[in-house]
Design a protein around this motif. Structure first.
Motif, PDB file in Angstrom:
ATOM      1  N   VAL A 191      -6.511   0.842   1.734  1.00  0.00           N
ATOM      2  CA  VAL A 191      -6.269  -0.008   0.560  1.00  0.00           C
ATOM      3  C   VAL A 191      -7.049  -1.312   0.680  1.00  0.00           C
ATOM      4  CG1 VAL A 191      -4.496  -1.340  -0.658  1.00  0.00           C
ATOM      5  CG2 VAL A 191      -4.053   1.046  -0.013  1.00  0.00           C
ATOM      6  N   ASP A 223       4.833   3.071   7.009  1.00  0.00           N
ATOM      7  CA  ASP A 223       4.979   4.494   7.308  1.00  0.00           C
ATOM      8  C   ASP A 223       6.330   4.656   7.993  1.00  0.00           C
ATOM      9  OD1 ASP A 223       3.362   7.020   6.938  1.00  0.00           O
ATOM     10  OD2 ASP A 223       4.128   7.263   8.975  1.00  0.00           O
ATOM     11  N   LEU A 269      -3.260   8.316  -1.125  1.00  0.00           N
ATOM     12  CA  LEU A 269      -2.823   7.860   0.205  1.00  0.00           C
ATOM     13  C   LEU A 269      -2.279   9.006   1.062  1.00  0.00           C
ATOM     14  CD1 LEU A 269      -1.165   4.404  -0.527  1.00  0.00           C
ATOM     15  CD2 LEU A 269      -3.313   4.847   0.643  1.00  0.00           C
ATOM     16  N   GLU A 270      -1.751  10.042   0.377  1.00  0.00           N
ATOM     17  CA  GLU A 270      -1.225  11.181   1.149  1.00  0.00           C
ATOM     18  C   GLU A 270      -2.325  11.816   1.988  1.00  0.00           C
ATOM     19  OE1 GLU A 270       0.613  13.816  -1.694  1.00  0.00           O
ATOM     20  OE2 GLU A 270       1.650  12.069  -2.527  1.00  0.00           O
ATOM     21  N   ALA A 313       1.304  -1.960   4.569  1.00  0.00           N
ATOM     22  CA  ALA A 313       1.593  -0.525   4.418  1.00  0.00           C
ATOM     23  C   ALA A 313       2.804  -0.161   5.261  1.00  0.00           C
ATOM     24  CB  ALA A 313       0.393   0.306   4.855  1.00  0.00           C
ATOM     25  N   LYS A 370      -3.828   3.489   8.882  1.00  0.00           N
ATOM     26  CA  LYS A 370      -4.818   4.160   8.016  1.00  0.00           C
ATOM     27  C   LYS A 370      -4.601   3.792   6.556  1.00  0.00           C
ATOM     28  CE  LYS A 370      -6.031   8.231  10.676  1.00  0.00           C
ATOM     29  NZ  LYS A 370      -6.560   9.562  10.439  1.00  0.00           N
ATOM     30  N   LYS A 371      -3.345   3.794   6.126  1.00  0.00           N
ATOM     31  CA  LYS A 371      -3.064   3.477   4.718  1.00  0.00           C
ATOM     32  C   LYS A 371      -3.447   2.029   4.418  1.00  0.00           C
ATOM     33  CE  LYS A 371       1.244   5.323   4.910  1.00  0.00           C
ATOM     34  NZ  LYS A 371       2.590   5.779   4.494  1.00  0.00           N
ATOM     35  N   ASN A 410      -0.588   6.253  10.950  1.00  0.00           N
ATOM     36  CA  ASN A 410      -0.568   6.440   9.491  1.00  0.00           C
ATOM     37  C   ASN A 410      -0.450   5.122   8.738  1.00  0.00           C
ATOM     38  OD1 ASN A 410      -0.928   9.186   9.559  1.00  0.00           O
ATOM     39  ND2 ASN A 410       1.252   9.652   9.566  1.00  0.00           N
ATOM     40  N   ALA A 440       0.827  -1.212   0.000  1.00  0.00           N
ATOM     41  CA  ALA A 440       0.000   0.000   0.000  1.00  0.00           C
ATOM     42  C   ALA A 440       0.858   1.257   0.000  1.00  0.00           C
ATOM     43  CB  ALA A 440      -0.927  -0.012   1.220  1.00  0.00           C
ATOM     44  N   THR A 441       1.583   1.476  -1.100  1.00  0.00           N
ATOM     45  CA  THR A 441       2.356   2.712  -1.229  1.00  0.00           C
ATOM     46  C   THR A 441       2.509   3.046  -2.702  1.00  0.00           C
ATOM     47  OG1 THR A 441       4.442   3.827  -0.705  1.00  0.00           O
ATOM     48  CG2 THR A 441       4.597   1.512  -1.258  1.00  0.00           C
ATOM     49  N   VAL A 455      -4.685  10.380   3.398  1.00  0.00           N
ATOM     50  CA  VAL A 455      -5.034   9.504   4.523  1.00  0.00           C
ATOM     51  C   VAL A 455      -4.038   9.667   5.675  1.00  0.00           C
ATOM     52  CG1 VAL A 455      -5.349   7.060   5.118  1.00  0.00           C
ATOM     53  CG2 VAL A 455      -5.945   7.847   2.837  1.00  0.00           C
ATOM     54  N   GLU A 456      -2.818  10.109   5.304  1.00  0.00           N
ATOM     55  CA  GLU A 456      -1.726  10.169   6.292  1.00  0.00           C
ATOM     56  C   GLU A 456      -1.801  11.410   7.169  1.00  0.00           C
ATOM     57  OE1 GLU A 456       2.380   9.150   5.008  1.00  0.00           O
ATOM     58  OE2 GLU A 456       1.507   9.191   3.027  1.00  0.00           O
TER      59      GLU A 456
END
Ligand code: IMP
Length: 206
Positions: free
Chosen positions: A68, A83, A48-49, A81, A63-64, A60, A8-9, A51-52
């Protein structure tokens, strides 16, 4: 059929490191357990930004991963994900959770290095401690688990090396006496915050 594991990135450098990690787990005698896919591979286009917005790496990453997982709508997918960020003690932990946005998301890293190194110009070697932090969040069957790892190092006084990404050129890894931008992907994965967190993820997935 191999189980699908979605990263998830949108950060290609993170994807490279994570994919290489899973390839090398296979090389070290264990089977390739998963079909590792990026968001592009599965046609998920999420901001995704946006969401962070959490205050911690854990928040974070979680959340990511959940965003996803929901977008995929497939019970059997595993979502991973990452972070991460750099904490510099002499700067009160900056850039920290907001490492990607420090001085603006689009600001070239060379300018960020100039600012950080200038702010630290009078900081002696023994006070130049810093660490990379990585939290991996894994979603399996709607259950989220997080794994946190760090690597301790020192902020150098001149950016060095051109491998890796982000703040790698200003982070010295004492064990290798060079910056993490001078390490190969394999070397970095063995000792890095991301590599260590992934090791925990693999244990969890076994
Ligand atoms: P995230 O996408 O919000 O997790 O942002 C992570 C940011 O932290 C990256 O964009 C980099 O600026 C920094 N970062 C995280 N991991 C590394 C690393 O392994 N090397 C260098 N910089 C990193």
């Amino acid at each position: 059929m191999m189980q699908r594991l979605i990263i998830a990135t949108k950060n290609e450098c993170k994807i490279n490191e994570i994919k290489r990690f899973f390839e090398e787990v296979a090389i070290n005698g264990e089977r390739p357990l998963f079909n590792i896919l990026s968001l592009g591979d599965v046609g998920v286009d999420l901001d995704l930004e946006a969401v962070e917005d959490g205050a911690t790496f854990e928040e974070n990453a979680t959340k990511k991963a959940i965003a996803v997982w929901k977008a995929l709508d497939d019970e059997n997918c595993i979502v991973l994900a990452d972070d991460s960020g750099l904490e510099i003690d002499a700067l009160g932990g900056e850039p920290g959770v907001d490492s990607a946005n420090f001085m603006g998301r689009e600001t070239p890293y060379q300018l960020r290095f100039d600012k950080i190194l200038d702010d630290m110009r009078n900081v002696p070697y023994d006070k130049r401690n810093a660490r990379f932090v990585c939290v991996m969040a894994v979603v399996i069957k709607s259950e989220v688990s997080t794994f946190k790892a760090t690597i301790e190092g020192k902020i150098v006084d001149k950016p060095t090396g051109c491998s890796g990404f982000g703040y790698d050129p200003i982070f010295c890894v004492p064990e290798f006496n060079c910056t993490s931008a001078e390490l190969s992907l394999t070397q970095k994965n063995k000792i890095s915050h991301r590599g260590k967190a992934l090791q925990m993820v693999v244990e969890h997935l076994k």
